[in-house]
Design a protein around this motif. Structure first.
Motif, PDB file in Angstrom:
ATOM      1  N   VAL A   1     -53.873  12.213  99.142  1.00 46.11           N
ATOM      2  CA  VAL A   1     -54.930  11.488  99.861  1.00 46.11           C
ATOM      3  C   VAL A   1     -56.290  12.112  99.552  1.00 46.11           C
ATOM      4  O   VAL A   1     -57.283  11.412  99.372  1.00 46.11           O
ATOM      5  CB  VAL A   1     -54.643  11.469 101.381  1.00 46.11           C
ATOM      6  N   ARG A   2     -56.341  13.422  99.452  1.00 44.97           N
ATOM      7  CA  ARG A   2     -57.595  14.121  99.178  1.00 44.97           C
ATOM      8  C   ARG A   2     -58.139  13.785  97.790  1.00 44.97           C
ATOM      9  O   ARG A   2     -59.354  13.756  97.580  1.00 44.97           O
ATOM     10  CB  ARG A   2     -57.377  15.624  99.301  1.00 44.97           C
ATOM     11  N   GLY A   3     -57.263  13.514  96.844  1.00 48.72           N
ATOM     12  CA  GLY A   3     -57.693  13.191  95.491  1.00 48.72           C
ATOM     13  C   GLY A   3     -58.235  11.791  95.327  1.00 48.72           C
ATOM     14  O   GLY A   3     -58.761  11.451  94.267  1.00 48.72           O
ATOM     15  N   GLN A   4     -58.153  10.975  96.350  1.00 47.42           N
ATOM     16  CA  GLN A   4     -58.640   9.592  96.251  1.00 47.42           C
ATOM     17  C   GLN A   4     -60.156   9.554  96.399  1.00 47.42           C
ATOM     18  O   GLN A   4     -60.762  10.423  97.019  1.00 47.42           O
ATOM     19  CB  GLN A   4     -57.983   8.721  97.321  1.00 47.42           C
ATOM     20  N   THR A   5     -60.746   8.520  95.839  1.00 56.85           N
ATOM     21  CA  THR A   5     -62.193   8.362  95.972  1.00 56.85           C
ATOM     22  C   THR A   5     -62.528   7.907  97.386  1.00 56.85           C
ATOM     23  O   THR A   5     -61.655   7.571  98.186  1.00 56.85           O
ATOM     24  CB  THR A   5     -62.710   7.330  94.951  1.00 56.85           C
ATOM     25  N   PHE A   6     -63.818   7.843  97.653  1.00 58.72           N
ATOM     26  CA  PHE A   6     -64.287   7.482  98.983  1.00 58.72           C
ATOM     27  C   PHE A   6     -63.836   6.081  99.380  1.00 58.72           C
ATOM     28  O   PHE A   6     -63.346   5.862 100.479  1.00 58.72           O
ATOM     29  CB  PHE A   6     -65.813   7.599  99.023  1.00 58.72           C
TER      30      PHE A   6
END
Length: 104
Positions: free
Chosen positions: A18-23
């Motif tokens: 989830v942290r690696g996803q864009t805004f």
């Protein structure tokens, strides 16, 4: 059952995914989880109502009651995991350096 499923869930892998996803993906993920939460609540209410009705009207129908009990346990497990992923998404938004939390 749901408690054991959450204990077995790979927390760090879900967090880093989830942290690696864009805004924008984070915003979409959070809104999709909100929609799935509402659907799961409705589905769970129907399952539990069906289980209650089956136990009241025909208490000797062991197969039907057992099936609905297993279905209720599966529902509780999936809904717990959904809340777990939603919590992780909110945690990522809080810990991000951008204004992702304000948008969510």
């Amino acid at each position: 059952v749901a408690f054991l499923a959450v204990l077995r869930a790979p927390m760090s892998r879900i967090y880093h995914y989830v942290r690696g996803q864009t805004f924008m993906k984070l915003y979409v993920i959070f809104n999709m989880l909100d929609i799935f939460d509402r659907l799961m609540c409705s589905f769970g209410q129907d399952i539990l109502d069906s289980l209650f009705y089956m136990t009241k009207t025909s208490p000797r129908a062991y197969v039907g009651i057992t099936f609905r009990l297993i279905l209720g346990s599966v529902y509780a497990t999936l809904h717990t995991l959904l809340y777990f992923v939603r919590l992780i998404t909110l945690n990522v938004a809080i810990n991000s350096s951008s204004n992702a939390l304000l948008t969510i």
